[in-house]
Design a protein around this motif. Structure first.
Motif, PDB file in Angstrom:
ATOM      1  N   GLU A  46       0.782   3.847  -4.843  1.00 34.32           N
ATOM      2  CA  GLU A  46       0.724   4.976  -5.769  1.00 34.32           C
ATOM      3  C   GLU A  46       0.616   4.481  -7.208  1.00 34.32           C
ATOM      4  OE1 GLU A  46       3.540   8.830  -6.820  1.00 34.32           O
ATOM      5  OE2 GLU A  46       3.658   7.915  -4.825  1.00 34.32           O
ATOM      6  N   ARG A  47      -0.352   5.012  -7.941  1.00 29.85           N
ATOM      7  CA  ARG A  47      -0.547   4.634  -9.331  1.00 29.85           C
ATOM      8  C   ARG A  47       0.205   5.607 -10.236  1.00 29.85           C
ATOM      9  NH1 ARG A  47      -4.840   0.821  -9.240  1.00 29.85           N
ATOM     10  NH2 ARG A  47      -4.265   0.424 -11.412  1.00 29.85           N
ATOM     11  N   TYR A  48       0.255   5.274 -11.536  1.00 30.22           N
ATOM     12  CA  TYR A  48       0.950   6.135 -12.489  1.00 30.22           C
ATOM     13  C   TYR A  48      -0.062   6.923 -13.307  1.00 30.22           C
ATOM     14  CZ  TYR A  48       3.593   7.755 -16.496  1.00 30.22           C
ATOM     15  OH  TYR A  48       4.144   8.545 -17.473  1.00 30.22           O
ATOM     16  N   VAL A  49       0.073   8.230 -13.261  1.00 29.65           N
ATOM     17  CA  VAL A  49      -0.758   9.129 -14.059  1.00 29.65           C
ATOM     18  C   VAL A  49       0.176  10.028 -14.846  1.00 29.65           C
ATOM     19  CG1 VAL A  49      -2.472  10.967 -14.012  1.00 29.65           C
ATOM     20  CG2 VAL A  49      -2.635   9.083 -12.376  1.00 29.65           C
ATOM     21  N   ASP A  50       0.031  10.054 -16.157  1.00 31.37           N
ATOM     22  CA  ASP A  50       0.872  10.888 -17.012  1.00 31.37           C
ATOM     23  C   ASP A  50       0.375  12.329 -16.923  1.00 31.37           C
ATOM     24  OD1 ASP A  50       2.411  12.099 -18.903  1.00 31.37           O
ATOM     25  OD2 ASP A  50       2.077  10.597 -20.467  1.00 31.37           O
ATOM     26  N   ASN A  87       0.821  -1.208   0.000  1.00 33.58           N
ATOM     27  CA  ASN A  87       0.000   0.000   0.000  1.00 33.58           C
ATOM     28  C   ASN A  87       0.858   1.263   0.000  1.00 33.58           C
ATOM     29  OD1 ASN A  87      -3.010  -0.887   0.501  1.00 33.58           O
ATOM     30  ND2 ASN A  87      -1.760  -2.161   1.859  1.00 33.58           N
ATOM     31  N   PHE A  88       2.104   1.126   0.453  1.00 29.94           N
ATOM     32  CA  PHE A  88       3.020   2.259   0.534  1.00 29.94           C
ATOM     33  C   PHE A  88       3.984   2.299  -0.653  1.00 29.94           C
ATOM     34  CE2 PHE A  88       1.486   1.722   4.809  1.00 29.94           C
ATOM     35  CZ  PHE A  88       1.472   2.980   5.373  1.00 29.94           C
ATOM     36  N   ALA A  89       3.779   1.456  -1.661  1.00 34.30           N
ATOM     37  CA  ALA A  89       4.634   1.489  -2.849  1.00 34.30           C
ATOM     38  C   ALA A  89       4.497   2.858  -3.522  1.00 34.30           C
ATOM     39  CB  ALA A  89       4.229   0.378  -3.817  1.00 34.30           C
ATOM     40  N   TYR A  90       5.629   3.488  -3.797  1.00 34.72           N
ATOM     41  CA  TYR A  90       5.573   4.839  -4.361  1.00 34.72           C
ATOM     42  C   TYR A  90       6.450   4.967  -5.597  1.00 34.72           C
ATOM     43  CZ  TYR A  90      10.070   5.753  -2.023  1.00 34.72           C
ATOM     44  OH  TYR A  90      11.376   5.698  -1.615  1.00 34.72           O
ATOM     45  N   ASN A  91       6.099   5.916  -6.446  1.00 35.25           N
ATOM     46  CA  ASN A  91       6.820   6.117  -7.696  1.00 35.25           C
ATOM     47  C   ASN A  91       8.146   6.840  -7.460  1.00 35.25           C
ATOM     48  OD1 ASN A  91       4.640   5.035  -9.113  1.00 35.25           O
ATOM     49  ND2 ASN A  91       3.725   7.043  -9.487  1.00 35.25           N
ATOM     50  N   PRO A  92       9.188   6.459  -8.198  1.00 35.81           N
ATOM     51  CA  PRO A  92      10.417   7.246  -8.164  1.00 35.81           C
ATOM     52  C   PRO A  92      10.194   8.592  -8.851  1.00 35.81           C
ATOM     53  CG  PRO A  92      10.568   5.566  -9.856  1.00 35.81           C
ATOM     54  CD  PRO A  92       9.282   5.307  -9.108  1.00 35.81           C
TER      55      PRO A  92
END
Length: 223
Positions: A210-214, A178-183
């Motif tokens: 954290e999801r990826y949003v462009d 749940n705490f995975a975050y983007n570099p």
């Protein structure tokens, strides 16, 4: 870890403060997570949103900050929290190197592996340079498309920056997806970040964190 051959003093101090603030935030998150991981997750989300919105070392591009309303983070799901023992790998040491802007060329050595239930297993890496630490990235089956997870993988554990959810007992790590975050390079292509190597790729989907949003593409579509 911005791509600058010679970072100026202001940039270096800003990055130092970002890391200091991150470490302070994780200290509070660990305290709360000891009894209520979901509440700790809420604190973590809020603190990251504040840093991204206002901090001078934020990886958000100036055009993306104007409309920033918070990072895309999935609701907390306790099924994705693991307390795992680090299994020592008997084979010869494996390493990989990554070029970064502020820290130069860094080398990570595999020191163990952890099993995340039915999701699969991940390598645990150690940065052996001065003041080094543990590093556990993860790339899952949702990686790549806008709205999925970041194509280069996310970070679960990065003790170099204080991003650590604790250890309930010796030899055990808390790895909460749940705490995975983007570099930072997920938001600014001028940043250079270590990405998930083959031993940190899961065949399963990890829909939390954290999801990826462009943001740059969406900003361009609005103007």
């Amino acid at each position: 870890m911005t791509v600058q051959t010679e970072p100026d003093l202001t940039t270096a101090l800003d990055v130092l403060d970002w890391r200091r603030r991150t470490a302070e935030n994780y200290r509070e998150v660990r305290r709360i997570a000891a009894t209520d991981p979901s509440a700790a997750h809420g604190v973590w989300v809020q603190s990251r949103d504040e840093l991204f919105a206002d901090h001078p070392a934020s990886p958000l591009l100036a055009a993306d900050r104007a409309d920033f309303a918070g990072l895309a983070v999935a609701p907390y799901d306790p099924a994705f929290r693991f307390e795992v023992e680090v299994e020592v790998q008997p084979a010869a040491p494996v390493s990989f190197e990554s070029t970064t802007g502020t820290d130069g060329l860094v080398r990570f050595t595999r020191v163990g592996r952890v099993q995340l239930g039915d999701l699969g297993s991940l390598d645990v890496w150690l940065l052996r340079s001065y003041a080094g630490g543990f590093f556990v990235p993860v790339k899952d089956a949702l990686a790549g498309p806008d709205g999925g997870t970041y194509g280069g993988g996310r970070y679960l554990l990065d003790t170099i920056k204080g991003a650590d959810l604790g250890a309930p007992r010796p030899g055990v790590l808390v790895l909460d997806l749940n705490f995975a975050y983007n570099p930072s390079c997920a938001y600014d292509p001028d940043w250079a970040c270590p990405l998930a190597p083959a031993g940190n790729v899961l065949a399963a989907e990890v829909p939390v964190g954290e999801r990826y949003v462009d943001l740059s593409a969406r900003s361009a579509n609005r103007h």
